[in-house]
Design a protein around this motif. Structure first.
Motif, PDB file in Angstrom:
ATOM      1  N   LYS A 158      10.100  -5.822  -6.312  1.00 46.51           N
ATOM      2  CA  LYS A 158       9.437  -4.448  -6.181  1.00 46.51           C
ATOM      3  C   LYS A 158      10.575  -3.421  -5.636  1.00 46.51           C
ATOM      4  N   LEU A 159      11.075  -2.958  -6.256  1.00 47.35           N
ATOM      5  CA  LEU A 159      12.151  -1.783  -5.827  1.00 47.35           C
ATOM      6  C   LEU A 159      11.714  -0.258  -5.942  1.00 47.35           C
ATOM      7  N   ILE A 160      11.857   0.326  -4.675  1.00 51.65           N
ATOM      8  CA  ILE A 160      11.512   1.597  -4.369  1.00 51.65           C
ATOM      9  C   ILE A 160      12.662   2.426  -3.984  1.00 51.65           C
TER      10      ILE A 160
ATOM     11  N   SER B 170      21.805   1.926  -9.652  1.00 55.93           N
ATOM     12  CA  SER B 170      21.780   0.860 -10.589  1.00 55.93           C
ATOM     13  C   SER B 170      20.997  -0.547 -10.379  1.00 55.93           C
ATOM     14  N   CYS B 171      20.269  -0.991 -11.173  1.00 56.58           N
ATOM     15  CA  CYS B 171      19.590  -2.330 -10.966  1.00 56.58           C
ATOM     16  C   CYS B 171      19.639  -3.400 -12.202  1.00 56.58           C
ATOM     17  N   CYS B 172      20.032  -4.467 -12.294  1.00 59.96           N
ATOM     18  CA  CYS B 172      19.881  -5.246 -13.323  1.00 59.96           C
ATOM     19  C   CYS B 172      19.166  -6.672 -12.921  1.00 59.96           C
ATOM     20  N   ALA B 173      18.224  -6.890 -13.596  1.00 61.10           N
ATOM     21  CA  ALA B 173      17.297  -8.110 -13.319  1.00 61.10           C
ATOM     22  C   ALA B 173      17.156  -8.980 -14.481  1.00 61.10           C
ATOM     23  N   ASP B 174      17.596 -10.242 -14.027  1.00 60.68           N
ATOM     24  CA  ASP B 174      17.431 -11.560 -14.826  1.00 60.68           C
ATOM     25  C   ASP B 174      15.933 -12.293 -14.589  1.00 60.68           C
ATOM     26  N   LEU B 175      15.051 -11.803 -15.583  1.00 61.89           N
ATOM     27  CA  LEU B 175      13.643 -12.545 -15.478  1.00 61.89           C
ATOM     28  C   LEU B 175      13.545 -13.817 -15.998  1.00 61.89           C
ATOM     29  N   ASP B 176      14.374 -14.774 -15.433  1.00 68.51           N
ATOM     30  CA  ASP B 176      14.574 -16.039 -15.878  1.00 68.51           C
ATOM     31  C   ASP B 176      13.138 -16.989 -16.206  1.00 68.51           C
ATOM     32  N   GLY B 177      12.386 -16.733 -15.118  1.00 66.93           N
ATOM     33  CA  GLY B 177      11.043 -17.722 -15.113  1.00 66.93           C
ATOM     34  C   GLY B 177       9.805 -17.042 -15.607  1.00 66.93           C
ATOM     35  N   TYR B 178       9.121 -18.297 -16.180  1.00 70.59           N
ATOM     36  CA  TYR B 178       7.695 -17.671 -16.581  1.00 70.59           C
ATOM     37  C   TYR B 178       6.981 -16.670 -15.758  1.00 70.59           C
ATOM     38  N   LYS B 179       6.585 -15.578 -16.289  1.00 73.23           N
ATOM     39  CA  LYS B 179       5.556 -14.699 -15.595  1.00 73.23           C
ATOM     40  C   LYS B 179       6.414 -14.005 -14.418  1.00 73.23           C
ATOM     41  N   SER B 180       7.817 -13.909 -14.456  1.00 73.97           N
ATOM     42  CA  SER B 180       8.491 -13.432 -13.124  1.00 73.97           C
ATOM     43  C   SER B 180       8.487 -11.956 -13.627  1.00 73.97           C
ATOM     44  N   THR B 181       8.669 -10.722 -12.666  1.00 69.05           N
ATOM     45  CA  THR B 181       8.494  -9.545 -12.520  1.00 69.05           C
ATOM     46  C   THR B 181       9.410  -8.551 -12.174  1.00 69.05           C
ATOM     47  N   LEU B 182       9.423  -7.376 -12.544  1.00 66.66           N
ATOM     48  CA  LEU B 182      10.615  -6.263 -12.162  1.00 66.66           C
ATOM     49  C   LEU B 182       9.699  -5.072 -12.124  1.00 66.66           C
ATOM     50  N   ASP B 183       9.484  -4.368 -10.918  1.00 74.47           N
ATOM     51  CA  ASP B 183       8.585  -3.240 -10.654  1.00 74.47           C
ATOM     52  C   ASP B 183       9.435  -2.104 -10.208  1.00 74.47           C
ATOM     53  N   ILE B 184       9.743  -1.071 -10.588  1.00 71.36           N
ATOM     54  CA  ILE B 184      10.441   0.079 -10.128  1.00 71.36           C
ATOM     55  C   ILE B 184       9.807   1.062 -10.089  1.00 71.36           C
TER      56      ILE B 184
ATOM     57  N   LYS C 191      25.193  15.433  -8.779  1.00 68.63           N
ATOM     58  CA  LYS C 191      24.964  14.569 -10.008  1.00 68.63           C
ATOM     59  C   LYS C 191      24.177  13.201  -9.436  1.00 68.63           C
ATOM     60  N   LEU C 192      23.277  13.052 -10.232  1.00 68.99           N
ATOM     61  CA  LEU C 192      22.384  11.662 -10.040  1.00 68.99           C
ATOM     62  C   LEU C 192      22.473  10.962 -11.563  1.00 68.99           C
ATOM     63  N   ASP C 193      23.076   9.736 -11.258  1.00 67.43           N
ATOM     64  CA  ASP C 193      23.368   8.768 -12.526  1.00 67.43           C
ATOM     65  C   ASP C 193      22.447   7.362 -12.106  1.00 67.43           C
ATOM     66  N   ILE C 194      21.593   7.200 -13.092  1.00 68.00           N
ATOM     67  CA  ILE C 194      20.656   5.948 -13.044  1.00 68.00           C
ATOM     68  C   ILE C 194      20.753   5.039 -14.203  1.00 68.00           C
ATOM     69  N   ASN C 195      21.008   3.637 -13.795  1.00 69.46           N
ATOM     70  CA  ASN C 195      20.906   2.826 -14.903  1.00 69.46           C
ATOM     71  C   ASN C 195      20.059   1.485 -14.191  1.00 69.46           C
ATOM     72  N   TYR C 196      19.096   1.280 -15.133  1.00 72.89           N
ATOM     73  CA  TYR C 196      18.250   0.059 -15.027  1.00 72.89           C
ATOM     74  C   TYR C 196      18.207  -0.729 -16.205  1.00 72.89           C
ATOM     75  N   VAL C 197      18.444  -2.059 -15.949  1.00 72.39           N
ATOM     76  CA  VAL C 197      18.457  -3.009 -17.024  1.00 72.39           C
ATOM     77  C   VAL C 197      17.517  -4.207 -16.630  1.00 72.39           C
ATOM     78  N   SER C 198      16.537  -4.398 -17.481  1.00 75.69           N
ATOM     79  CA  SER C 198      15.560  -5.702 -17.271  1.00 75.69           C
ATOM     80  C   SER C 198      15.966  -6.585 -18.533  1.00 75.69           C
ATOM     81  N   ARG C 199      16.471  -7.811 -17.954  1.00 71.28           N
ATOM     82  CA  ARG C 199      16.611  -8.907 -19.189  1.00 71.28           C
ATOM     83  C   ARG C 199      15.251  -9.953 -19.089  1.00 71.28           C
ATOM     84  N   HIS C 200      14.577 -10.037 -20.207  1.00 68.87           N
ATOM     85  CA  HIS C 200      13.459 -10.636 -20.043  1.00 68.87           C
ATOM     86  C   HIS C 200      13.776 -12.051 -21.138  1.00 68.87           C
ATOM     87  N   ARG C 201      13.924 -13.208 -20.019  1.00 71.51           N
ATOM     88  CA  ARG C 201      14.449 -14.384 -20.709  1.00 71.51           C
ATOM     89  C   ARG C 201      13.190 -15.499 -20.648  1.00 71.51           C
TER      90      ARG C 201
END
Length: 344
Positions: free
Chosen positions: A174-176, A188-202, A213-223
């Motif tokens: 859980k990222l705030i 920026s944030c990159c999350a590898d959701l490798d496990g069953y029912k793993s979660t990312l909440d931003i 300037k504000l530059d935002i890059n969020y990447v969520s990899r659902h595996r």
């Protein structure tokens, strides 16, 4: 100084749109940023950072590979925070970073054992010509991390915040993030959701003003199967501020019944602001559900008329609505002391 490209969109769009990446100037030498430890729970084991030995050397960072190379070459040291299996730490770690120099970098590893829980609150201050933060996370089965980052830099600052992590079965982040100060900031944030029912909440809130300037890059990899991502970004642009938001939900083959949702709410307060919103959903798995949406614009005439009928002038209405976006994110911080500081 040398330029590097960070926060790259995983699948580039038209070059002329100028949203595929963000360029920053990095000095030749980086020093370790000063860190003031306000609270450190006794259940947390503190050590020196060594990403390789913690199996975090190759974790994908939100800022990208060019930033990773800069961080590894800097050799500024850093800290690791480890929580043993089954330990639920009730008091948060509270850290304040002071960036005030030509080039400064902080490096942090957070490792949670099975069924562990931890909250980390980081506040960033100062006026760096260039400052950066490299955070890498490993959460074992059912482990939960809450990470709160508050950016209160002074005018003229340039800062890069990059997070990368791996999350096993039913583990999650859980990222705030709240940008409440001045300066140019890249998140920026990159999350590898490798496990069953793993979660990312931003949840992200921002106020960008002046020529910042504000530059935002969020990447969520659902595996893993039944993984879930929720990204909510809300903020305010004033004067001639410039903001770009990239949100990528990547459904990788095998992540059956995974779900993802990303939303942004942007209030444009002045004619000179520049806003880019780039939601991206990549899909290599059929049995998934992804959604995105954005609300971008000024306050409607109906809202202004409603408040005017109650004697509240337009200038005061816009300030109230702007503050409400930051307050909504601050209200989700699971630490009363930090919430009160921001809401004040």
């Amino acid at each position: 100084m040398s330029n590097i490209n960070i926060n790259k969109l995983p699948v580039p769009t038209w070059t002329w749109l100028k949203v595929n990446e963000y360029t920053v100037a990095v000095p030749e030498k980086l020093e370790r940023a000063k860190c003031d430890v306000e609270t450190m729970p006794e259940e947390v084991k503190v050590g020196a950072v060594d990403f390789a030995s913690l199996a975090l050397g190759d974790v994908e960072l939100g800022a990208g590979d060019e930033f990773r190379k800069i961080s590894h070459a800097a050799k500024t040291g850093g800290a690791s925070y480890t929580v043993s299996a089954g330990v639920k730490v009730s008091e948060p770690i509270r850290l304040t970073y002071d960036y005030d120099g030509e080039g400064m970098l902080s490096r942090t590893a957070i490792v949670l054992g099975e069924d562990a829980e931890l909250t980390v609150i980081m506040t960033f201050k100062g006026r760096p010509n260039f400052g950066a933060n490299d955070i890498r996370i490993k959460a074992a089965k059912t482990a939960k991390l809450t990470l709160v980052e508050i950016f209160q830099f002074e005018e003229g600052s340039n800062f890069v915040d990059s997070i990368g992590g791996r999350y096993m079965e039913k583990g999650g982040l859980k990222l705030i993030q709240i940008k409440a100060g001045d300066g140019n900031v890249a998140l920026s944030c990159c999350a590898d959701l490798d496990g069953y029912k793993s979660t990312l909440d931003i949840d992200t809130g921002y106020l960008v003003r002046g020529e910042d300037k504000l530059d935002i890059n969020y990447v969520s990899r659902h595996r893993g199967a039944k993984t879930d991502t929720k990204i909510n970004v809300r903020g305010v642009l004033r004067d001639t501020a410039d903001k770009t938001f990239r949100g990528t939900i990547d459904f990788i083959k095998g992540c059956k019944t995974a779900t993802g949702d990303e939303r942004e709410d942007v209030l444009l307060m002045d004619e000179g602001v520049h806003n880019n919103t780039v939601p991206l959903i990549l899909c290599a798995e059929e049995d998934v559900e992804g959604a995105h949406g954005a609300s971008i614009g000024k306050l409607s005439d109906e809202i202004l008329t409603y408040f005017a009928s109650r004697g509240i002038p337009e200038a005061e209405v816009t300030e109230l609505m702007a503050k409400s976006r930051i307050d909504a994110v601050a209200g989700r911080i699971p630490d009363e002391k930090t919430r009160e500081m921001l809401l004040a």
